[in-house]
Design a protein around this motif. Structure first.
Motif, PDB file in Angstrom:
ATOM      1  N   HIS A 247      56.437  73.255  51.108  1.00 22.07           N
ATOM      2  CA  HIS A 247      56.977  73.065  52.458  1.00 22.07           C
ATOM      3  C   HIS A 247      55.883  72.611  53.416  1.00 22.07           C
ATOM      4  O   HIS A 247      56.094  71.690  54.223  1.00 22.07           O
ATOM      5  CB  HIS A 247      57.599  74.371  52.953  1.00 22.07           C
ATOM      6  CG  HIS A 247      58.073  74.298  54.372  1.00 22.07           C
ATOM      7  ND1 HIS A 247      59.327  73.851  54.723  1.00 22.07           N
ATOM      8  CD2 HIS A 247      57.443  74.587  55.548  1.00 22.07           C
ATOM      9  CE1 HIS A 247      59.458  73.871  56.039  1.00 22.07           C
ATOM     10  NE2 HIS A 247      58.331  74.318  56.557  1.00 22.07           N
ATOM     11  N   ARG A 250      55.032  68.909  52.773  1.00 22.66           N
ATOM     12  CA  ARG A 250      56.049  67.982  53.284  1.00 22.66           C
ATOM     13  C   ARG A 250      56.086  67.984  54.808  1.00 22.66           C
ATOM     14  O   ARG A 250      56.255  66.939  55.439  1.00 22.66           O
ATOM     15  CB  ARG A 250      57.428  68.367  52.726  1.00 22.66           C
ATOM     16  CG  ARG A 250      57.648  68.050  51.276  1.00 22.66           C
ATOM     17  CD  ARG A 250      57.823  66.551  51.050  1.00 22.66           C
ATOM     18  NE  ARG A 250      58.955  66.024  51.779  1.00 22.66           N
ATOM     19  CZ  ARG A 250      60.211  66.007  51.312  1.00 22.66           C
ATOM     20  NH1 ARG A 250      60.457  66.476  50.092  1.00 22.66           N
ATOM     21  NH2 ARG A 250      61.191  65.512  52.023  1.00 22.66           N
ATOM     22  N   ALA A 251      55.920  69.165  55.417  1.00 22.29           N
ATOM     23  CA  ALA A 251      55.960  69.241  56.877  1.00 22.29           C
ATOM     24  C   ALA A 251      54.781  68.521  57.507  1.00 22.29           C
ATOM     25  O   ALA A 251      54.889  67.980  58.621  1.00 22.29           O
ATOM     26  CB  ALA A 251      55.975  70.711  57.318  1.00 22.29           C
ATOM     27  N   ALA A 254      55.927  64.905  57.629  1.00 16.27           N
ATOM     28  CA  ALA A 254      57.310  64.594  58.017  1.00 16.27           C
ATOM     29  C   ALA A 254      57.366  63.719  59.263  1.00 16.27           C
ATOM     30  O   ALA A 254      58.168  62.790  59.348  1.00 16.27           O
ATOM     31  CB  ALA A 254      58.096  65.887  58.241  1.00 16.27           C
ATOM     32  N   THR A 255      56.507  64.007  60.246  1.00 14.54           N
ATOM     33  CA  THR A 255      56.559  63.244  61.494  1.00 14.54           C
ATOM     34  C   THR A 255      55.947  61.862  61.363  1.00 14.54           C
ATOM     35  O   THR A 255      56.242  60.973  62.167  1.00 14.54           O
ATOM     36  CB  THR A 255      55.819  64.014  62.601  1.00 14.54           C
ATOM     37  OG1 THR A 255      54.481  64.297  62.155  1.00 14.54           O
ATOM     38  CG2 THR A 255      56.526  65.302  62.921  1.00 14.54           C
ATOM     39  N   PHE A 264      63.777  60.566  60.890  1.00 17.83           N
ATOM     40  CA  PHE A 264      62.971  61.784  60.995  1.00 17.83           C
ATOM     41  C   PHE A 264      63.845  63.029  60.937  1.00 17.83           C
ATOM     42  O   PHE A 264      63.531  64.003  60.245  1.00 17.83           O
ATOM     43  CB  PHE A 264      62.168  61.748  62.288  1.00 17.83           C
ATOM     44  CG  PHE A 264      61.495  63.048  62.622  1.00 17.83           C
ATOM     45  CD1 PHE A 264      60.507  63.562  61.805  1.00 17.83           C
ATOM     46  CD2 PHE A 264      61.857  63.747  63.760  1.00 17.83           C
ATOM     47  CE1 PHE A 264      59.887  64.768  62.119  1.00 17.83           C
ATOM     48  CE2 PHE A 264      61.246  64.935  64.085  1.00 17.83           C
ATOM     49  CZ  PHE A 264      60.261  65.443  63.256  1.00 17.83           C
ATOM     50  N   GLU A 267      64.936  63.610  57.454  1.00 14.25           N
ATOM     51  CA  GLU A 267      63.839  64.191  56.669  1.00 14.25           C
ATOM     52  C   GLU A 267      63.736  65.693  56.908  1.00 14.25           C
ATOM     53  O   GLU A 267      63.532  66.482  55.979  1.00 14.25           O
ATOM     54  CB  GLU A 267      62.528  63.499  57.044  1.00 14.25           C
ATOM     55  CG  GLU A 267      61.287  64.122  56.440  1.00 14.25           C
ATOM     56  CD  GLU A 267      61.137  63.825  54.974  1.00 14.25           C
ATOM     57  OE1 GLU A 267      60.278  64.453  54.336  1.00 14.25           O
ATOM     58  OE2 GLU A 267      61.877  62.964  54.456  1.00 14.25           O
ATOM     59  N   VAL A 268      63.872  66.120  58.156  1.00 16.49           N
ATOM     60  CA  VAL A 268      63.808  67.544  58.488  1.00 16.49           C
ATOM     61  C   VAL A 268      64.963  68.295  57.846  1.00 16.49           C
ATOM     62  O   VAL A 268      64.789  69.406  57.326  1.00 16.49           O
ATOM     63  CB  VAL A 268      63.790  67.733  60.016  1.00 16.49           C
ATOM     64  CG1 VAL A 268      63.949  69.202  60.389  1.00 16.49           C
ATOM     65  CG2 VAL A 268      62.500  67.188  60.601  1.00 16.49           C
ATOM     66  N   LEU A 271      64.220  68.647  54.155  1.00 17.16           N
ATOM     67  CA  LEU A 271      63.152  69.623  53.962  1.00 17.16           C
ATOM     68  C   LEU A 271      63.659  71.040  54.153  1.00 17.16           C
ATOM     69  O   LEU A 271      63.353  71.942  53.360  1.00 17.16           O
ATOM     70  CB  LEU A 271      62.009  69.320  54.939  1.00 17.16           C
ATOM     71  CG  LEU A 271      60.809  70.272  54.940  1.00 17.16           C
ATOM     72  CD1 LEU A 271      60.176  70.327  53.562  1.00 17.16           C
ATOM     73  CD2 LEU A 271      59.793  69.838  55.988  1.00 17.16           C
ATOM     74  N   TYR A 384      58.159  70.694  64.328  1.00 20.22           N
ATOM     75  CA  TYR A 384      57.270  69.906  63.476  1.00 20.22           C
ATOM     76  C   TYR A 384      56.338  69.058  64.338  1.00 20.22           C
ATOM     77  O   TYR A 384      56.634  68.726  65.447  1.00 20.22           O
ATOM     78  CB  TYR A 384      58.087  69.029  62.536  1.00 20.22           C
ATOM     79  CG  TYR A 384      58.859  69.828  61.514  1.00 20.22           C
ATOM     80  CD1 TYR A 384      58.321  70.051  60.251  1.00 20.22           C
ATOM     81  CD2 TYR A 384      60.101  70.356  61.819  1.00 20.22           C
ATOM     82  CE1 TYR A 384      59.006  70.787  59.297  1.00 20.22           C
ATOM     83  CE2 TYR A 384      60.799  71.087  60.878  1.00 20.22           C
ATOM     84  CZ  TYR A 384      60.255  71.303  59.628  1.00 20.22           C
ATOM     85  OH  TYR A 384      60.960  72.031  58.687  1.00 20.22           O
TER      86      TYR A 384
END
Length: 384
Positions: A247, A250-251, A254-255, A264, A267-268, A271, A384
């Motif tokens: 996590h 990926r976080a 992510a942005t 975006f 994607e969140v 995730l 994020y």
């Protein structure tokens, strides 16, 4: 949006080589991810840099940013298991001190791993607590209590150091467990190396982060006291480290992985779905084991320790999930909620009844509440 980005592009139309240099210039100008989203309609400063380069008719150069997590998860798991293995190797010494000595070492050591200042202060507090505690808690030998407490503290406080610093502790514990070496004094030396490495780390967590660590350590001690026969089952707790490391990896990107808000947000959502979904099976298994402990087959139900062992398995499994959830909440900026969640199982101490079943019930309820809180945090793009 286009006029604002165009005006911004005119400020950087000379002397910009690539997107990384432009992002550094934008951040130096005080433009954060939140400001980039509110003023220019892009999710991150990196995406804003690409938009500016597009106006300057320069192709955006995005360097690949793979964030490996398997190696980090293995390293973190090995560091978490180091004090467990050393405790098994020094079982005779631990038996000669009171239960409060390893408990204090574990709680303060877990908080001391958050930064250099905390590590130094925690070592002093551990020595003072083990040296001044009554004999009913620390044992009759104060010198041994201080030595064991500082050794355990150093091993736990080194949970964020490099793995190479833990190699001597693993070698010493392996030699002691295999009977190849009988000088247990080598463990404090190996622990001192871990503590020295921890004091070199300049990371400094906020006070709320240390509070989360203190509550996590106290909950882990509660499970250890409630199910001492299942202490070796703690070897399975680091398995959930992989969920947390995945996590976080990926976080971290992510942005930067998408140029528009819709992608975006998708994607969140992905995730969050995978993260929360991965933490549901341990809850189901833990509750199932807790219920199965009271409906054991006849041959097992007649064994005096069978129910305690099954409940211990459930407690350790649920503990791993609670620790993972509190770590995720802290990573997403919900530190006070994480501290409250980590401290919630301690209510089993005042709830009455047998300690182990009450602890399992408290952990299950905390786990369920933690899933709800974690879902709100990991599905929120603002985190994020």
């Amino acid at each position: 949006m286009s006029e604002s980005v165009a005006e911004l592009a005119r400020r950087f139309e000379r002397g910009v080589v690539d997107v990384d240099e432009l992002v550094a210039a934008l951040e130096a100008a005080g433009i954060s991810d939140r400001l980039a989203e509110r003023r220019y309609g892009v999710p991150t400063v990196f995406a804003l840099g690409e938009a500016v380069l597009a106006h300057l008719e320069r192709p955006p150069v995005r360097a690949p940013r793979p964030v490996p997590y398997v190696r980090a998860a293995l390293r973190r798991s090995a560091l978490l298991l180091t004090p467990v293995v050393c405790a098994l190797a020094a079982a005779d010494e631990l038996a000669r001190v009171g239960w409060a000595v390893p408990a204090v070492a574990a709680v303060l050591g877990w908080a001391g791993a958050r930064g250099r200042a905390y590590a130094a202060a925690g070592a002093l507090l551990t020595a003072a607590a083990c040296g001044l505690a009554p004999a009913t808690l620390a044992g009759p030998d104060r010198g041994l209590a201080v030595a064991v407490g500082l050794t355990g503290y150093a091993l736990v406080a080194g949970a964020r150091t490099g793995l190479r610093w833990a190699v001597p502790a693993w070698l010493a514990a392996g030699a002691l467990l295999a009977g190849l070496w009988d000088r247990v004094e080598v463990l404090p030396v190996a622990a001192a190396l871990l503590l020295a490495a921890a004091l070199r780390i300049r990371a400094h967590a906020p006070v709320t982060g240390v509070l989360v660590a203190l509550c996590q350590g106290a909950t882990a001690v509660l499970v250890w006291r409630a199910a001492p026969d299942a202490a070796v089952l703690a070897l399975g707790v680091p398995l959930l480290v992989f969920v947390v490391c995945w996590h976080e990896a990926r976080a971290a990107t992510a942005t930067d992985a998408h140029d528009d808000l819709r992608a975006f947000h998708a994607e969140v959502r992905d995730l969050g779905t995978v993260t929360v979904g991965a933490l549901v099976p341990p809850l189901v298994a833990g509750v199932g084991l807790g219920a199965a402990a009271y409906r054991l087959p006849y041959l097992l139900s007649s064994h005096p320790g069978a129910r305690g062992l099954v409940l211990g398995c459930a407690a350790v499994l649920l503990l791993g999930g609670v620790l993972a959830l509190t770590t995720l909440l802290a990573a997403r900026g919900r530190r006070l909620a994480a501290a409250a969640l980590a401290a919630a199982p301690l209510g089993a101490l005042v709830a009455g009844g047998t300690l182990l079943p009450t602890t399992v019930a408290a952990l299950a309820a905390t786990y369920l509440a933690g899933l709800v809180l974690a879902a709100h945090a990991v599905f929120d793009p603002e985190r994020y």
